[in-house]
Write an enzyme that holds these catalytic residues in place. Structure first.
Site: not given
Ligand code: UD1
Ligand code: CA
Length: 451
Positions: A15, A22, A80-81, A141, A423
């Site tokens: 975004r 970012k 995923g995180t 979450g 000069r």
């Molecule tokens: C996540 C949380 C959610 C919380 C929210 C707060 C999880 C599953 N969900 O959701 O509970 O309310 O943050 O903002 O944890 N990232 C990586 N690698 C990945 C995925 C994400 O480095 O594979 C990093 C992103 O760059 C970001 C952060 O982790 O800085 C959060 O990722 P994002 O996709 O924004 O999570 P949300 O879906 O917002």
């Protein structure tokens, strides 16, 4: 308790609509992720791991410019995180203690909040999550609590109607014992609405193993994450607001606070006066009692006590003003020391130079420091007087107490106490002016006739 820090910064930030990752967009003059790193550094971590993915190379380079000891973990696919945190396993091998996970795009987490989480860990909770009461819980979450116990975190997409009514939300910041963390992550699956490995799942898994989890809360502002340029602009406004408030609190006068812009690391001493429309880039320190006058721009600069800068001055990296120095309007200073009480008041460029104390640099002086290939140094001794419009062709030295005549081009060293004139000699022809005017007038009339 020993601590380690993991900062997640692999996400694309779609975004932002940008080619730049970012977390490299700037807030307060430094890359976004540097804020989370700095919050985390207040815990004095033994190790810091940055998880990178999109724009990995550029992000890693920026991180190493801040701190060469930061370990980089590559997350080549963003699954995923939970998956992201798991990538830090190798970098944390052999580490024992608490691990804090922060997001690189969440810049405002305060040291006090992380301390509160540390305390909650010391009280025996295996997992401590940072939550906040959301005004609009939206897609966050949700923290499912039972008294003080956190029973699970449910993602927006996976939540039931009842769970969606919960307003206590997950900030993403989490603190867990390192061994426990990676054991729990091994049990996380991607069977959920997003098909991702959720870090948040470790809470429920911990509970099923008889471990306890709890939440610490902070104000919603602190958990503000950045996903778009509009949010970045809002965050910048918030950052500036806080920096201005802090400066005022510390005894700095801001005549029009809303027009002064600080960087992340700006240090301003007590009783400094900052006039309207001043911009501080990174790396500026201003000592007690100095005055920064309107429309000045400073970066990488040290301003000594009682010095006066501007209006309309530009101080670039390496500018060092000793106490009581004066730098006036339309003056640019780069990589140069201006001695105690020295004056550079008007329309001047000083680059790669040393100016001794009490020296006076006349209007329009230029240190000619660059020949298109190399930069050279100019040395000006104490109490020297550089006449207006002097070109100092570096490398060159003007000795202490010496004078250069106005309009001089100085190409050779000037000894102390000498007068240097470089000069053309002045020629005076008595009565010549009226004859010249007559000639000009005739020429003009002849041209008109010819048309
Ligand atoms: C996540 C949380 C959610 C919380 C929210 C707060 C999880 C599953 N969900 O959701 O509970 O309310 O943050 O903002 O944890 N990232 C990586 N690698 C990945 C995925 C994400 O480095 O594979 C990093 C992103 O760059 C970001 C952060 O982790 O800085 C959060 O990722 P994002 O996709 O924004 O999570 P949300 O879906 O917002
Ligand atoms: Ca997010």
């Amino acid at each position: 308790m020993a601590t380690a820090l993991i900062v997640l910064a692999a996400g694309q930030g779609t975004r932002m609509n940008s080619d730049l990752p970012k977390v490299l967009h700037e807030l307060g003059g430094v890359p976004l992720f540097a804020h989370a790193l700095a919050s985390g550094q207040t815990l004095e971590p033994e190790r810091t791991v940055l998880v990178v993915g999109h724009g990995a190379e550029a992000v890693a380079k920026a991180a190493h410019e801040i701190d060469p000891d930061i370990a980089i973990a590559d997350q080549t696919e963003q699954l995923g995180t939970g998956h992201a945190v798991a990538q830090a396993r190798l970098a944390l091998e052999g580490f024992e203690g608490d691990v804090f996970v922060l997001y690189g795009d969440t810049p405002f987490i305060r040291a006090e909040t992380l301390e509160a989480m540390e305390i909650a860990r010391e009280e025996g909770n295996a997992v401590v999550v940072l939550g906040f009461e959301a005004e609009d819980p939206g897609r966050y979450g949700r923290l499912v609590m039972k008294g003080h116990d956190l029973t699970r975190i449910v993602e927006f997409k996976d939540a039931t109607e009842d769970e969606l009514d919960i307003t206590l939300c997950n900030s993403g910041v989490i603190c867990v014992d390192s061994t426990v963390l990676f054991d729990l992550l091994d049990a996380v699956s991607n069977e959920n609405a997003s098909g991702e490995y959720y870090l948040t799942d470790i809470v429920e898994i911990a509970r099923s193993r008889g471990l306890s989890a709890t939440a610490v809360t902070c104000p919603e502002d602190e958990t503000l994450g950045i996903n778009s340029r509009a949010e970045l602009a809002d965050a910048e406004a918030l950052f500036q607001d806080m920096a201005r408030g802090e400066a005022l609190e510390n005894g700095v006068t801001l005549v029009a606070p809303e027009t002064v812009f600080f960087a992340f690391d700006t240090v301003i001493g007590r009783d400094v006066v900052i006039e309207p429309n001043v911009i501080f880039g990174p790396g500026v320190t201003v000592e007690t009692g100095a005055r920064i006058r309107a429309f000045s721009h400073l970066e990488g600069t040290h301003v000594g006590g009682e010095a006066v800068v501007g209006p309309y001055a530009r101080l670039r990296p390496g500018a060092e003003l000793d106490a009581g120095a004066k730098v006036g309007n339309f003056v640019e200073i780069k990589n140069a020391q201006v001695g105690h009480g020295a004056k550079v008041n008007h329309l001047t460029y000083i680059g790669d130079a040393t100016i001794g104390e009490g020296a006076n640099i006349g209007a329009g002086t230029v240190t000619c420091n660059y020949n298109g290939f190399e930069k050279f140094h100019t040395e000006i001794g104490a109490n020297a007087f550089i006449g207006s419009d002097t070109m100092l062709v570096a490398p060159v030295t003007v000795g202490a107490g010496a004078i250069t005549g106005s309009g001089s081009v100085i190409t050779r060293d000037v000894p102390a106490d000498a007068l240097a004139l470089g000069r053309a000699q002045q020629v005076v022809k008595d009565g010549a002016a009226p004859r010249l005017f007559e000639l000009y007038k005739r020429n003009k009339e002849n041209r008109k006739k010819g048309e």
